[in-house]
Design an enzyme around this catalytic site. Structure first.
Site, PDB file in Angstrom:
ATOM      1  N   TYR A 192     -10.791  24.142   8.366  1.00  0.00           N
ATOM      2  CA  TYR A 192     -10.606  25.356   7.588  1.00  0.00           C
ATOM      3  C   TYR A 192      -9.134  25.458   7.173  1.00  0.00           C
ATOM      4  O   TYR A 192      -8.243  25.596   8.010  1.00  0.00           O
ATOM      5  CB  TYR A 192     -10.969  26.602   8.403  1.00  0.00           C
ATOM      6  CG  TYR A 192     -12.439  26.729   8.762  1.00  0.00           C
ATOM      7  CD1 TYR A 192     -13.393  25.828   8.307  1.00  0.00           C
ATOM      8  CD2 TYR A 192     -12.869  27.775   9.572  1.00  0.00           C
ATOM      9  CE1 TYR A 192     -14.731  25.958   8.641  1.00  0.00           C
ATOM     10  CE2 TYR A 192     -14.213  27.919   9.905  1.00  0.00           C
ATOM     11  CZ  TYR A 192     -15.138  27.007   9.446  1.00  0.00           C
ATOM     12  OH  TYR A 192     -16.461  27.156   9.790  1.00  0.00           O
ATOM     13  N   LEU A 237     -25.441  36.753   6.862  1.00  0.00           N
ATOM     14  CA  LEU A 237     -25.624  37.636   5.716  1.00  0.00           C
ATOM     15  C   LEU A 237     -25.814  36.848   4.426  1.00  0.00           C
ATOM     16  O   LEU A 237     -25.609  37.373   3.323  1.00  0.00           O
ATOM     17  CB  LEU A 237     -24.435  38.597   5.582  1.00  0.00           C
ATOM     18  CG  LEU A 237     -24.272  39.573   6.750  1.00  0.00           C
ATOM     19  CD1 LEU A 237     -23.024  40.417   6.581  1.00  0.00           C
ATOM     20  CD2 LEU A 237     -25.512  40.457   6.874  1.00  0.00           C
ATOM     21  N   GLY A 282     -22.907  36.753   1.983  1.00  0.00           N
ATOM     22  CA  GLY A 282     -22.685  37.979   1.222  1.00  0.00           C
ATOM     23  C   GLY A 282     -23.869  38.429   0.401  1.00  0.00           C
ATOM     24  O   GLY A 282     -23.930  39.599  -0.008  1.00  0.00           O
TER      25      GLY A 282
END
Length: 332
Positions: A59, A208, A211
């Site tokens: 990352y 989720l 998003g």
């Protein structure tokens, strides 16, 4: 706003908050980053008992680990630091390959320890299974790190049932991290039962739908420059997204009836999958962190859970969850 600390769950020997925090967006991939807000968000996470903080060595090409290390330096005993290794990523993009050989396991751990500024990693994952290296070699090297005190627990990501069995025959596997949400339910048929048979906790990433399930994404054109949903994920391609939007609308309508946000309802559904499930929704800001954390306290009735699944039927989702290159490294 959540004022009570989260209930806890067990991942191997680790006690963690029932919901964790995915830190990918703090480093890259979802548009511009803001270290000061990221650090405030991480501090607030610890205040709430959101103790499982998830990052990876790739990352931001290491910047994500460095940021996390700085953010928790004064509160190390409150944080359960999880990081991942295995992706070969020499430049931009999501990576060019996977390495799970013993030499890479050891070198990656040492590099992560330096970037994080810690003397041990609470949870170290193999990001994807290396098809060229037996899982026995990878897990054997990870077990050596546990014996040396450099790692407390080990995990795998996106591993199939057969791989989990082979891995667990070498050393205890504390956790599997795989994509699991209302619109990504592939692991439910075979992988979840094997995890429960072997005592392996499950950490769903992208709970989720990156998003989508929160109702925040209506068009890829509205995403910020540099957001990888614009180019790397088939479900967000214009045609697929247009066909998927009715699912987000149905979930949003149900959430409004229950006086919840769509994100809270989607996360609460996951929490009801079992006490061995610890979702790690990602966010870069405190507002969404607090909204998401409230989901860990929600109790849904059987009728409400059925209504959620009716709103977002697994078979109604259009598009693959990763592009073809990335899907090649995911075991079903």
């Amino acid at each position: 706003m959540t004022l009570t600390r989260l209930p806890t769950r067990k991942i191997g020997s680790l006690t963690v908050g029932a919901q964790g925090l995915g830190c990918l967006g703090m480093a890259e991939f979802y548009g511009p980053t803001d270290e000061q807000e990221a650090r405030r968000t991480l501090a607030r996470a610890l205040d709430l008992g959101v103790s499982l903080l998830d990052t990876a060595d790739v990352y931001g090409h290491g910047a994500g680990e460095e940021l996390l290390g700085r953010a928790v330096a004064g509160r190390r005993d409150e944080a359960v630091i999880a990081t991942k290794f295995g992706v070969v990523r020499p430049g931009p993009g999501v990576g060019s390959g996977i390495r799970g050989d013993a030499a890479h396991v050891r070198a990656s751990c040492e590099a992560s320890l330096r970037r994080l500024g810690v003397d041990h990693i609470d949870l170290l994952y193999l990001t994807r299974v290396d098809p060229q290296v037996g899982i026995e070699e990878t897990v054997g090297a990870l077990a050596e790190l546990v014996a040396q005190g450099k790692v407390r627990e080990i995990g795998l990501c996106e591993a199939g049932a057969a791989t989990l069995r082979r891995a667990a025959a070498v050393a205890p596997i504390a956790v599997l991290q795989s994509e699991w949400s209302l619109w990504s339910r592939d692991l439910e048929r075979e992988i979840v039962p094997v995890c429960r048979e072997l005592g392996i906790a499950i950490v769903p990433y992208a709970p989720l739908g990156r998003g989508f399930l929160s109702g925040a994404v209506r068009s890829a054109d509205g995403l910020e420059e540099g957001d990888f949903r614009r180019f790397g994920l088939p479900r967000f391609a214009p045609d697929n997204l247009a066909r998927n939007l009715p699912l987000a609308d149905a979930l949003g309508a149900l959430a409004a009836e229950l006086r919840l946000t769509p994100a809270q309802l989607a996360l609460a559904w996951l929490h009801h999958r079992g006490a061995d499930v610890v979702p790690i929704p990602g966010t870069r800001g405190r507002g969404h962190l607090e909204e998401n954390a409230d989901a860990a306290f929600l109790v849904l009735s059987p009728a409400e859970l059925a209504a959620v699944e009716e709103a977002v039927p697994a078979e109604a989702v259009h598009g693959a969850r990763w592009n073809e290159q990335s899907m090649a490294y995911i075991e079903s």
